[in-house]
Design a protein around this motif. Structure first.
Motif, PDB file in Angstrom:
ATOM      1  N   ARG A 353      -3.273   6.469  -6.209  1.00 18.42           N
ATOM      2  CA  ARG A 353      -2.940   7.703  -5.520  1.00 18.42           C
ATOM      3  C   ARG A 353      -4.336   8.546  -5.919  1.00 18.42           C
ATOM      4  NH1 ARG A 353       2.657   9.273  -5.430  1.00 18.42           N
ATOM      5  NH2 ARG A 353       4.053   6.956  -5.596  1.00 18.42           N
TER       6      ARG A 353
ATOM      7  N   LYS B 242       5.769  12.427   0.168  1.00 18.91           N
ATOM      8  CA  LYS B 242       6.162  14.069   0.280  1.00 18.91           C
ATOM      9  C   LYS B 242       4.891  15.009  -0.617  1.00 18.91           C
ATOM     10  CE  LYS B 242       9.455  11.564  -2.696  1.00 18.91           C
ATOM     11  NZ  LYS B 242       8.560  10.301  -2.769  1.00 18.91           N
ATOM     12  N   THR B 243       4.765  14.661  -1.419  1.00 17.16           N
ATOM     13  CA  THR B 243       3.825  15.224  -2.718  1.00 17.16           C
ATOM     14  C   THR B 243       2.327  15.320  -1.280  1.00 17.16           C
ATOM     15  OG1 THR B 243       4.197  14.395  -4.229  1.00 17.16           O
ATOM     16  CG2 THR B 243       2.033  15.708  -4.507  1.00 17.16           C
ATOM     17  N   VAL B 244       2.099  14.657  -0.531  1.00 18.69           N
ATOM     18  CA  VAL B 244       0.968  15.041  -0.126  1.00 18.69           C
ATOM     19  C   VAL B 244       1.574  16.051   0.954  1.00 18.69           C
ATOM     20  CG1 VAL B 244      -1.213  14.152   1.344  1.00 18.69           C
ATOM     21  CG2 VAL B 244      -0.245  13.193  -0.588  1.00 18.69           C
TER      22      VAL B 244
HETATM   23  N1  LIG Z   1      -1.320  12.705   5.761  1.00 20.08           N
HETATM   24  C1  LIG Z   1      -2.244  11.504   4.652  1.00 20.08           C
HETATM   25  N2  LIG Z   1      -3.173  11.455   4.738  1.00 20.08           N
HETATM   26  C2  LIG Z   1      -3.795  10.715   3.987  1.00 20.08           C
HETATM   27  N3  LIG Z   1      -3.465  10.340   3.035  1.00 20.08           N
HETATM   28  C3  LIG Z   1      -1.936  10.003   2.181  1.00 20.08           C
HETATM   29  C4  LIG Z   1      -1.071  11.249   3.580  1.00 20.08           C
HETATM   30  N4  LIG Z   1       0.714  11.179   2.685  1.00 20.08           N
HETATM   31  C5  LIG Z   1       0.773  10.667   2.411  1.00 20.08           C
HETATM   32  N5  LIG Z   1      -1.015   9.664   2.216  1.00 20.08           N
HETATM   33  C6  LIG Z   1      -1.294   8.727   0.978  1.00 20.08           C
HETATM   34  O1  LIG Z   1       0.216   8.448  -0.282  1.00 20.08           O
HETATM   35  C7  LIG Z   1      -0.326   8.313  -1.338  1.00 20.08           C
HETATM   36  C8  LIG Z   1       1.375   8.255  -1.654  1.00 20.08           C
HETATM   37  O2  LIG Z   1       1.520  10.304  -1.706  1.00 20.08           O
HETATM   38  P1  LIG Z   1       2.750  10.993  -2.244  1.00 20.08           P
HETATM   39  O3  LIG Z   1       1.773  10.817  -3.466  1.00 20.08           O
HETATM   40  O4  LIG Z   1       2.591  12.306  -1.204  1.00 20.08           O
HETATM   41  O5  LIG Z   1       3.707  10.278  -2.521  1.00 20.08           O
HETATM   42  P2  LIG Z   1       5.649  10.428  -2.975  1.00 20.08           P
HETATM   43  O6  LIG Z   1       5.865  10.294  -1.477  1.00 20.08           O
HETATM   44  O7  LIG Z   1       4.977  12.148  -3.470  1.00 20.08           O
HETATM   45  O8  LIG Z   1       5.693   9.633  -4.354  1.00 20.08           O
HETATM   46  P3  LIG Z   1       6.578   9.952  -5.465  1.00 20.08           P
HETATM   47  O9  LIG Z   1       7.626  10.270  -5.013  1.00 20.08           O
HETATM   48  O10 LIG Z   1       6.140   8.650  -6.394  1.00 20.08           O
HETATM   49  O11 LIG Z   1       5.731  11.741  -5.744  1.00 20.08           O
HETATM   50  C9  LIG Z   1      -1.307   9.926  -1.397  1.00 20.08           C
HETATM   51  O12 LIG Z   1      -2.292   9.150  -2.847  1.00 20.08           O
HETATM   52  C10 LIG Z   1      -2.364   9.052  -0.099  1.00 20.08           C
HETATM   53  O13 LIG Z   1      -2.869   8.001  -0.422  1.00 20.08           O
END
Ligand SMILES: Nc1ncnc2c1ncn2[C@@H]1O[C@H](COP(=O)(O)OP(=O)(O)OP(=O)(O)O)[C@@H](O)[C@H]1O
Ligand SMILES: [Mg+2]
Lengths: 468, 584
Positions: A353, B242-244
């Motif tokens: 990430r 989710k976070t992104v």
């Molecule tokens: N719109 C986007 N464009 C480019 N990369 C993305 C995008 N959305 C997600 N990613 C990629 O996916 C990875 C994981 O996304 P994110 O950290 O938002 O996951 P998460 O669902 O929040 O996970 P967790 O539940 O573990 O927090 C990011 O680090 C990025 O590399």
């Protein structure tokens, strides 16, 4: 020091004792086994009448006659730069026959949270020399990036390869620059596995800049709950007091979680998913979140926890909760392993990430993220087609599909495969990527900026012809 | 939190300590009173009273706390400080300002420290908007303060005050504790209000929202829009985005104020916001994004009880800005961690567990939280809204678990993240077949009026094409693509461009990261043009291979990254049309 002979219950790893003065939550306890040694433990619950004590070295041999001493403080780790080069057991006692450790300070092992406002976002590229990591799941300084593995897979080789090869390109080493150190915490691994690490550390001279904590398979299970905390307290001292760049290897987190489950069961807690405690997410985060960088401090903590997924199942609570906390994960893959690919890393479910901020112009190379995205897309497409080709055969597939099938094969053979002793620079990794991408027609490279295609695409790539 | 230690009502004595839960005897307390626990005065909240025993959840680490130590009651519920200075700030779950704590404690968060939620010494230029003799009521705006470069703070009569005639009102530089206004009812007004976090701030009326929260994310604005005043859930396994997605909304959505609650998640993700937002421009005002943002960070390794309270802290701050007439968007990442905090406290209380160990009141708490979203007429007759976007982190990525299911019963927008899309780096990894928005119809009039009249039709065309693709893919899995008739192969080709050129959007690309509604619409249209022209070519006798070989078509995937998109799309549509016409 308060001393009692009031044990009224021993149950699994827990001892209950009556008391008549207040005892602090989390306080350290010593239990004297009338001439047969001493066990250490910690207060898990404190009331005005009794306390529940978790005994680290196991409760075997404890009876109601044993005396219980409360030390009036929580568990502390004696820290000093002299720990480098030392080998300790799972509760922090030296086992290498070396001199006594004279601490500079004694630190509470639970640690406190880093104020998010005081953190510095990690963005320094660490070149591990492994293409599947550097090219597609880049590790940066201060990251926590676990290896998701399975029983019998070569996760140790990969961790060692990273520890051996990790460099930060173009860094001024020598004049005052921070040095690299390794903190290695073994939890319940076999002596043989531990030797694998120790031998490698010795062979490469890494031992001098390492601190090793060993809780082996035949050591007490409950002790595993403190081993990583001792290790991380040491790592924090080395990183944030002495400015080392510390790489922490924690293995095997699965054994750690089993120990948590054992304690939870002994306390008759309401179990969470698959019997693991409901607070396991919080508990694990209090280990993993100890990685990072702090503004204004030179040193850093990078964590590589290793876990073996029971039944290779990543929805199992141990990998699942880990993945929810760490900044990505690297999957060690059984199928690639059986194909002989070294290291057998499956990039598709793997993720870093912190990659996007750690790569690109001035850090690695400007085409890096595009190349990575396109390799992912291509490999995913090729792997999907493998399922189909089994049913309909190659002839029924279009020329485009056949190209992708070949792409996936070559990707595994040439990009992932490199051996445990080979280190590739990031430029070599990206070239290997372009060499594969040049199998595909330019119009397929829709994740890549046209200017990079112009610059890096290999016009007469040897295998752009497709065998039918 | 600001409560200076007010003198005790009746001290209690600790009887038992078990992690974040402490019981005390002899404490004279009401439910949800704020208390100070032990010799170090750790902050806590009363969560159960039984006979002489009061149970307290402690917002700080309890190591070393022992039975026999005192518990002090403040006699007041857990509250936040409201006033200028909250924007461009970062707080923990009980509104302790993390920047101030760093100054006091250094890089690590120690316990037993407290600081006011807003700076009590800083002076703000107060401009009255009412004058002596004016009649004012609870909620009314009596003046303004330029809080940040983009946000004008409205100073209001607290809702729980008595109204009256203004006797005195003082323009000029004041701290938040200076009296700036006095009413004939005797009320003395400062720029600081206190409000208990668990009680919603009152409004006059709630309305059906009709304006979209424009997010700049093509799949959201185009297919699954959320309203200003709406609710959305974004569930997905770890690493699915989710976070992104929430960061993207916090960056690019056209809300006036963003409250970002990092609830039990990573420290570095909050640091990223702190480092990146000040350098980004709000697409609406051109000012630094941070100046409209308030951050609540109670990371996973911070005390679990404060994780339970952080979503309330966040939404209460949001309500306060809503009362000023602003459109506020709340990001809660992750509501699952909040639910788990409830579960953890509940199990320490030895309450009867419900489904998967969650307390039986899980569903009630979730709905009460999302119910605080909406489009409102405020007490002062201004209109303001709160949109809530909650991330959900289902164990094992399985949406059938209680938090996801209970959330889905409440929210009206569902953005389902899909691990298999994330694996192939299709981002945002929102599954278009599973996601939905129940706001589509009520938002269409606005979209027709403000973007293009045929927006709903174009969207429907895309939805139909993608649904068709899903069906065809099932067949392809069995027989291969080449076995399909040519028109179906063409549909697959068009759908591929919808996926790659429209649905995918790279959050890390300077241009692609934000797509204004006009661009989103034109992207749809460009792919539709290809569709229409290609089908004409096909019935005119061209073959699918010929169509696939058209050189211009793959550039559909480059619309997102084109900054001069108007020109780019116009040129591209022309080339595609011309090249296809040559085939027949
Ligand atoms: N719109 C986007 N464009 C480019 N990369 C993305 C995008 N959305 C997600 N990613 C990629 O996916 C990875 C994981 O996304 P994110 O950290 O938002 O996951 P998460 O669902 O929040 O996970 P967790 O539940 O573990 O927090 C990011 O680090 C990025 O590399
Ligand atoms: Mg997240």
């Amino acid at each position: 020091m308060k001393e009692y002979q009031t044990i009224n219950e021993v149950s699994g790893p827990l001892v209950f004792a009556e008391i008549d003065e207040p005892i602090g939550y989390g306080e350290m306890v010593e239990i004297e086994l009338s001439g047969r040694g001493m066990r250490r433990g910690q207060v898990l619950e404190s009331t005005d009448k009794f306390v529940a004590i978790q005994v680290f070295e196991g409760t075997t041999g404890i009876d109601k006659k044993c005396s219980v001493r409360f030390l009036g403080e929580t568990l502390k780790m004696p820290v000093t730069g002299d720990l480098l080069g030392r080998v300790l057991d799972g509760s922090g006692q030296p086992i290498d026959g070396g001199p006594e450790i004279v601490p500079e300070d004694r630190r509470d092992i639970v640690g406190t949270a880093i104020n998010p406002y005081a953190r510095e976002y990690p963005r320094e590229f660490i070149q591990t020399g492994i293409s599947s990591i550097d090219g597609m799941n880049t590790l940066v300084r201060g990251q926590k990036l676990p290896l998701f593995s399975g029983a019998g897979l070569p996760h140790n080789e990969i961790a060692l390869q990273i520890a051996r090869q990790a460099t930060v390109p173009e860094e001024d080493v020598g004049d005052g620059g921070s040095e690299f150190a390794v903190v290695f915490a073994a939890m319940g691994i076999t002596a043989e596995e531990a030797n694998e690490f120790m031998d490698d550390f010795e062979r490469t001279g890494a031992l001098e800049r390492s601190v090793v904590f060993l809780n082996l398979a035949d050591d007490p299970a409950v002790e595993r709950t403190i081993t990583p905390r001792l290790a991380l307290t040491t790592a924090e001292y080395l990183a944030f007091d002495l400015n080392y760049h510390v790489l922490v290897i924690l293995t095997d987190m699965t054994n750690y979680c089993e120990a948590l489950r054992e304690i939870g069961a002994a306390r008759e807690e309401v179990p969470g998913r698959r019997g693991y405690p409901g607070y396991m997410y919080t508990d694990l985060s209090m280990l993993y979140e100890r990685a990072g960088r702090i503004e204004g401090v030179e040193g850093s903590i990078t964590q590589i926890p290793i876990l073996t997924m029971p039944g290779d199942d990543d929805t199992h609570p141990i990998p699942d909760l880990t993945g929810y906390i760490t900044e990505g994960q690297i999957y060690v893959d059984r199928e690639l392993h059986s194909k002989g690919v070294e290291p057998p890393i499956n990039v598709l479910p793997s993720l870093s990430r912190l990659m996007s901020e750690g790569i690109g112009e001035g850090l690695t190379r400007n085409d890096h993220s595009n190349v990575s995205d396109q390799l992912y897309a291509g490999y995913a497409e090729g792997r999907d087609l493998r399922a189909l080709v089994n049913i309909v055969g190659r002839e029924a597939l279009s020329e485009r599909d056949n190209t992708y099938l070949d792409f996936a094969d070559r990707f595994e053979r040439e990009f992932i495969q490199q051996g445990y002793e080979t280190g590739r620079t990031i430029v070599e990794t990206l070239s290997a990527g372009w060499n594969l991408l040049s199998m595909l027609p330019k119009t397929e490279l829709n994740r890549i900026d046209e200017s990079y295609i112009e610059k890096y695409y290999e016009e007469n790539s040897e295998s752009s012809e497709v065998e039918g | 939190m600001s409560q200076a230690k007010e003198k005790t009502i009746e001290d209690g004595i600790i009887k038992r300590v078990s992690g974040p839960v402490v019981s005390a005897a002899g404490l004279d307390a009401k439910m949800n009173d704020m208390v100070y626990v032990g010799d170090e005065g750790l902050m806590g909240e009363v969560i159960r009273i039984k006979d002489d025993l009061t149970t307290i959840q402690v917002y700080e680490e309890t190591s070393g706390v022992s039975p026999g130590e005192p518990v002090e009651n403040t006699g007041e519920p857990l509250s936040v400080d409201l006033g200028p200075g909250m924007l461009n700030s970062i707080y923990d779950g009980v509104q302790r300002p993390l920047a101030v704590l760093e100054g006091q404690l250094g890089a690590f968060l120690d316990r037993g420290v407290d600081a006011p939620g807003i700076d009590l010494e800083k002076k703000w230029g107060f401009k009255p908007t009412v004058k002596k003799g004016d009649e004012v009521n609870p909620g009314d705006i009596i003046g303004t303060v330029q809080e940040t470069e983009s946000i004008e703070h409205k100073v209001m009569i607290p809702p729980n005050f008595v109204g009256g005639k203004v006797v005195r009102i003082q323009k000029g530089e004041h701290t938040v504790v200076d009296e700036i206004c006095e009413l004939d009812s005797g009320e003395k007004i400062t720029m600081r209000q206190k409000w208990p976090v668990r009680s919603p701030r009152p409004t006059k009326q709630k309305h059906t929202p009709t304006i979209p929260l424009v997010t700049g994310q093509r799949i959201l604005d185009g297919l699954f829009p959320i309203a200003k005043g709406g609710t959305a859930a974004i569930p997905g396994p770890f690493g699915s985005g989710k976070t992104v997605t929430q960061h993207q909304l916090a960056k690019w959505s056209d809300a006036d104020i963003i409250v970002y609650v990092g609830c039990g998640e990573r420290g570095n993700e909050m640091t990223e916001v702190i480092e990146v937002f000040p350098e980004l421009e709000d697409p609406k005002t051109g000012k630094a994004l941070m100046s409209r943002t308030c951050l609540i960070a109670n990371t996973s390794n911070m005390p679990v009880a404060a994780r339970e309270s952080c979503v309330y802290t966040g939404v209460t701050i949001a309500e306060y800005y809503r009362d000023m007439g602003y459109d506020v968007a709340v990001m809660a990442d992750s509501t699952s961690r909040w639910a788990e905090a409830m579960r953890e406290i509940s199990s320490r209380l030895e309450e009867m567990p419900g489904e998967e160990g969650y307390p039986a009141y899980l569903s009630a708490r979730l709905s009460a939280f999302y119910e605080r979203a909406g489009l409102f007429t405020n007490l002062n007759e201004t209109a303001g809204s709160i949109s809530i976007v909650g991330a959900v982190s289902p164990p094992g990525g399985d949406f059938s678990e209680p938090v996801t299911q209970n959330t889905l019963r409440i929210v009206k927008t569902f953005w389902a993240l899909d691990a298999s899309l994330a694996e192939r780096r299709h981002f945002p990894a929102i599954n278009w077949n599973e996601s939905y928005s129940l706001y589509r119809n009520q938002l269409d009039p606005w979209l027709r009026e403000n973007v293009e009249d045929d927006w709903p039709d174009v969207r429907q065309w895309a939805v139909t094409t993608l649904a068709e693709e899903a069906k065809l893919q099932e067949i392809v899995q069995l027989v291969g693509k080449d076995a399909l008739p040519e028109d179906q192969q063409l549909t697959l080709e068009v759908a591929r461009y919808l996926r790659e050129g429209f649905l995918q959007q790279n959050a890390y690309h300077d241009v692609d990261t934000y797509s204004e509604p006009g661009k989103t619409y034109l992207t749809f249209k460009a792919i539709q043009t290809f569709n229409d022209e290609a089908f004409k070519a096909l019935s005119g006798g061209a073959s699918i291979e010929q169509i696939q070989a058209i050189e211009a078509v793959p550039r559909l995937n480059r619309i997102g990254t084109a900054s001069e998109y108007g020109e780019f799309i116009e040129q591209l549509e022309k080339e595609i049309t011309d090249q296809l016409k040559e085939l027949y």
